[in-house]
Design an enzyme around this catalytic site. Structure first.
Site, mmCIF file in Angstrom:
data_model
loop_
_atom_site.group_PDB
_atom_site.id
_atom_site.type_symbol
_atom_site.label_atom_id
_atom_site.label_comp_id
_atom_site.label_asym_id
_atom_site.label_seq_id
_atom_site.Cartn_x
_atom_site.Cartn_y
_atom_site.Cartn_z
ATOM 1 N N GLU A 75 0.878 -1.198 -0.030
ATOM 2 C CA GLU A 75 0.058 -0.127 0.030
ATOM 3 C C GLU A 75 1.013 0.974 0.052
ATOM 4 O O GLU A 75 0.985 2.139 0.864
ATOM 5 C CB GLU A 75 -1.323 0.009 1.183
ATOM 6 N N GLU A 111 -4.937 -8.697 -0.383
ATOM 7 C CA GLU A 111 -5.629 -8.274 0.908
ATOM 8 C C GLU A 111 -7.264 -8.040 0.456
ATOM 9 O O GLU A 111 -7.495 -7.213 -0.467
ATOM 10 C CB GLU A 111 -5.257 -7.126 1.482
HETATM 11 O O1 AHR Z 1 -5.213 -5.741 6.924
HETATM 12 C C1 AHR Z 1 -5.251 -4.736 7.625
HETATM 13 C C2 AHR Z 1 -4.428 -3.561 6.872
HETATM 14 O O2 AHR Z 1 -5.187 -3.202 5.781
HETATM 15 C C3 AHR Z 1 -3.253 -3.775 6.256
HETATM 16 O O3 AHR Z 1 -2.257 -3.722 7.260
HETATM 17 C C4 AHR Z 1 -3.063 -2.900 5.247
HETATM 18 O O4 AHR Z 1 -2.386 -3.397 4.234
HETATM 19 C C5 AHR Z 1 -4.562 -2.548 4.788
HETATM 20 O O5 AHR Z 1 -4.848 -1.152 4.821
#
Ligand code: AHR
Length: 505
Positions: free
Chosen positions: A172, A303
């Site tokens: 991210e 994710e």
């Molecule tokens: O999964 C929780 C968080 O969500 C992670 O650390 C991040 O990559 C995303 O914003």
């Protein structure tokens, strides 16, 4: 009734990595959830909880991402090697401001992967780490010969290099990983990845930080910039581009809604949100196609999952939430989508493994439970590395509160032994739906299971009643005259396995 047709025409391989998971140094995921340490009273194997290892082994987890998430971009790997008692501590600034003792580091992660037979996927620190730090971590993990980092690894008890294929270059980077513009990140990515050297028997599969939600521009620039002017061919620079999408609904004041205590309106709101994944895969995929028509770069959805308000009384930075049949539906819908998009989506990692967000396992002290999401992954595991086959369902829609949703989500695959797995989810909260499939080229029903709860809409497994929601054999599946009839109960997920098509001598 939803009619459809199941034709065993191959649509490509469903990479097993679509069934991957994510484990971050966040809340009680690593510490307590997986790692309790060698002196713990909770039963463990070398410091890893025995009950959690057993549960995870049963899922056949193909790949596990670590150490973050946001944590990855402030993780300094050298703090997590050597004798545990002398490892330095740090503050986990993203997640609750707690002290991280670094007792779970590189060696502990690889050992976890060995214990559950998962491939490691490590995310490197581009946000606050140097090129040298990233490059030396790779040397430490994978260099077989004599070198400063390989010798340090040996000093720490590991003679042979670790086997590492999947490596993420930042997480991210548009947000917690450095707040960069894509133009800036693309240059940084190109620089860092040069020093991610291939020392192992297999070249690294480098995964660049990709987009999220509707940020089409990020995908466009990454594909354009990283794939151009490359004297060696694009594959050497970037084998995967990540994508993050969380399913979230909020109150008008922007607070997140809760994991339980919802009615039909919020139930459908979550399903409608999660179904956006279909459009996101289509559009990000189309942008990638423009620059990579042969689809050599994988879209890595590393994710995804539901994100609710934390359970009352728990640390807001620990992201601990319950998990209901609604989450099972979210898992089923997304896994069906990833299967159907396997030509481009070649890895996905649900967030997160234990005790965080849409976890498959929850723990409390020495107690454990498997969530409804766990059971979906278990019911779907037959899709791993199977061939996608063509399942067409009539376009029957549900219209609720101004939202239009498909009545049923599904996908199907053929395993190496020729058997066919059909997975379906009925999205309606109150109406059963029989799926009537014309499937003349498939054999008899070998097994039919469903995940269904007759309890409250937000029923879930609890530590006092961990088996409230679990798969059961499914009644009423009929195979007649080339047709397969599957009666889905409301808000349920089904997995039906068919024998290979009988071949005549
Ligand atoms: O999964 C929780 C968080 O969500 C992670 O650390 C991040 O990559 C995303 O914003």
């Amino acid at each position: 009734m939803v009619d459809g047709i199941l034709t065993p025409v191959s649509g490509g391989t469903i990479s097993r990595h679509i069934y991957g998971h994510f484990s971050e140094h966040l809340g009680r995921c690593i510490y307590e959830g997986i790692w309790v340490g060698e002196d713990a009273s909770i039963p463990h194997v070398e410091g890893y909880r025995t009950d959690v290892l057993d549960a995870l082994r049963n899922l056949k987890i193909p790949v596990l991402r670590w150490p973050g998430g946001c944590f990855a971009d402030e993780y300094h790997w050298m703090d997590g090697i050597g004798p545990r008692e002398s490892r330095p501590t740090m503050i986990n600034t993203h997640w609750g401001g707690v002290t991280e003792n670094n007792h779970f580091g590189t060696h502990e992660f690889f050992r976890l992967c060995e214990l559950i037979d998962a491939e490691p996927y490590i995310c490197g620190n581009l946000g606050s780490g140097t090129v040298r730090e990233m490059s030396e971590w790779i040397e430490y993990m994978t260099f077989p010969g004599k070198s400063p980092m390989a010798d340090l690894r040996r000093k720490n008890g590991r003679e042979e290099p670790f086997r590492l294929k999947y490596f993420g270059v930042g997480n991210e980077s548009w947000g917690c990983g450095g707040s960069m513009t894509v133009e800036h990140y693309a240059d940084e990515y190109k620089r860092y990845q040069v020093y991610c050297r291939n020392f192992g028997p297999e070249p690294l599969f480098k995964i660049a930080c990709g987009s999220h939600d509707t940020n089409w521009h990020w995908t466009e620039v990454m594909m354009r910039e990283v794939m151009k002017i490359n004297p060696y061919g694009d594959l050497r620079r970037m084998q995967g581009l990540s994508f993050h999408y969380y399913t979230v609904i909020r109150h008008p004041d922007l607070r997140m809604k809760a994991a339980t205590g919802f009615g039909p309106e919020e139930y459908y709101a979550i399903l409608a949100e999660t179904l956006k994944m279909e459009e996101y895969l289509r559009i990000h995929g189309a942008i990638m196609d423009k620059y990579d028509p042969d689809r050599r770069v994988a879209l890595v959805v590393d994710e995804w999952g539901t994100w609710y308000a934390v359970e009352p009384g728990t640390n807001p930075g620990f992201l601990y939430q319950q998990n209901t049949m609604r989450d099972a539906l979210v898992a089923a819908i997304n896994l069906n989508l990833f299967n159907r998009n396997c030509h481009r989506v070649r890895m996905a990692n649900i967030a997160q493994l234990v005790n965080v967000l849409q976890a498959v396992v929850l723990t409390e002290g020495d107690r454990i439970l498997m969530t409804p999401t766990y059971h979906v992954f278990e019911m779907y595991k037959g899709h791993q590395d199977a061939e996608l086959v063509d399942l067409k369902l009539a376009d029957r829609r549900l219209e609720v509160d101004g939202k239009v949703l498909p009545a049923v989500s599904g996908s199907a695959s053929r395993a190496a032994d020729g058997s066919i797995l059909v997975t379906l989810a009925n999205l309606s909260h109150d109406t059963g739906e029989t799926v009537h499939l014309y499937a003349p080229e498939c054999g008899d029903v070998l097994e039919a299971r469903e995940l269904y709860s007759a309890g409250a809409m937000d029923a879930c497994n609890t530590f006092d009643n961990p088996g409230e929601i679990a798969p059961t054999p499914m009644a009423g599946v009929l195979r007649e005259d080339g047709w397969l009839s599957i009666p889905l109960r409301p808000m349920s997920v089904a997995a039906v396995r068919l024998a290979p098509f009988p071949t005549r001598a």
